[in-house]
Design a protein around this motif. Structure first.
Motif, mmCIF file in Angstrom:
data_model
loop_
_atom_site.group_PDB
_atom_site.id
_atom_site.type_symbol
_atom_site.label_atom_id
_atom_site.label_comp_id
_atom_site.label_asym_id
_atom_site.label_seq_id
_atom_site.Cartn_x
_atom_site.Cartn_y
_atom_site.Cartn_z
ATOM 1 N N THR A 95 -2.436 -0.157 4.171
ATOM 2 C CA THR A 95 -2.866 -1.552 4.270
ATOM 3 C C THR A 95 -3.574 -2.015 3.007
ATOM 4 N N GLU A 96 -3.932 -1.038 2.156
ATOM 5 C CA GLU A 96 -4.671 -1.322 0.924
ATOM 6 C C GLU A 96 -5.981 -2.066 1.214
ATOM 7 N N ASP A 97 -6.590 -1.719 2.364
ATOM 8 C CA ASP A 97 -7.850 -2.347 2.761
ATOM 9 C C ASP A 97 -8.689 -1.321 3.497
ATOM 10 N N ILE A 98 -9.721 -0.797 2.832
ATOM 11 C CA ILE A 98 -10.546 0.220 3.492
ATOM 12 C C ILE A 98 -11.556 -0.385 4.443
ATOM 13 N N SER A 99 -11.913 -1.648 4.244
ATOM 14 C CA SER A 99 -12.981 -2.246 5.054
ATOM 15 C C SER A 99 -12.637 -2.282 6.537
ATOM 16 N N GLU A 100 -11.366 -2.487 6.862
ATOM 17 C CA GLU A 100 -10.949 -2.591 8.265
ATOM 18 C C GLU A 100 -11.133 -1.268 9.020
ATOM 19 N N GLN A 140 -13.106 1.382 7.802
ATOM 20 C CA GLN A 140 -14.267 2.088 7.273
ATOM 21 C C GLN A 140 -15.158 2.663 8.390
ATOM 22 N N MET A 165 -5.630 3.241 5.623
ATOM 23 C CA MET A 165 -6.324 2.576 4.516
ATOM 24 C C MET A 165 -5.387 2.455 3.316
ATOM 25 N N TYR A 166 -4.640 3.515 3.042
ATOM 26 C CA TYR A 166 -3.696 3.521 1.922
ATOM 27 C C TYR A 166 -2.589 2.499 2.134
ATOM 28 N N GLY A 212 -11.216 4.191 -5.483
ATOM 29 C CA GLY A 212 -10.030 3.369 -5.265
ATOM 30 C C GLY A 212 -8.711 4.108 -5.409
ATOM 31 N N MET A 215 -6.496 5.733 -3.418
ATOM 32 C CA MET A 215 -6.169 5.983 -2.019
ATOM 33 C C MET A 215 -5.062 7.020 -1.830
#
Length: 127
Positions: free
Chosen positions: A66-71, A73, A63-64, A104, A106
């Motif tokens: 890619t800077e995208d937690i949705s993928e 989650q 998550m950190y 936010g 991360m």
């Protein structure tokens, strides 16, 4: 303000999605701008994520980076639910990780996940 990173000979570093491997001598890098950065000692791979806490750490690490937690989650919540069932006493660690993710922060979430690794190791020593 630049981040100063000193690398030992042969040490690896991830900046964003790029792996940088240092040469044969000690090196100092000044990194300016905003990109996720991880030193080799803080990097887990799917092969080294061989325990429940390590898999949680790996999910937070991804998550950190890619800077995208949705993928990740859904995977993350499944991992922490299983961990909490097995180790209810881990709640303060999980709560601290979740708080950092929700705000936010991360990198701080990753540092909290590292505390979870230590906690798991302590539990296994006494099992």
């Amino acid at each position: 303000m630049a981040l100063k990173v000193e690398l030992k000979p042969g040490e690896r570093l991830i900046i964003g999605g790029t792996v940088i491997t240092n040469g044969d001598t000690r090196t100092q890098l000044l990194v300016e701008g905003h990109a996720p950065i991880l030193r080799e000692k803080d990097i887990l791979t799917p092969e080294t994520a061989n325990s429940p806490a390590r898999r949680i750490y790996l999910a937070v690490q991804m998550m950190y980076l890619t800077e995208d937690i949705s993928e990740l989650q859904e995977t993350y919540f499944s991992l922490i639910a299983d961990f909490m069932k097995a180790v209810p006493s881990s709640f303060p660690h999980i709560e601290a990780i979740n708080h950092q993710i929700l705000t936010g922060q991360m990198y701080k979430a990753l540092k909290q996940a590292k505390h979870l690794l230590t906690y798991e190791e302590e539990l296994l020593k006494h099992a």
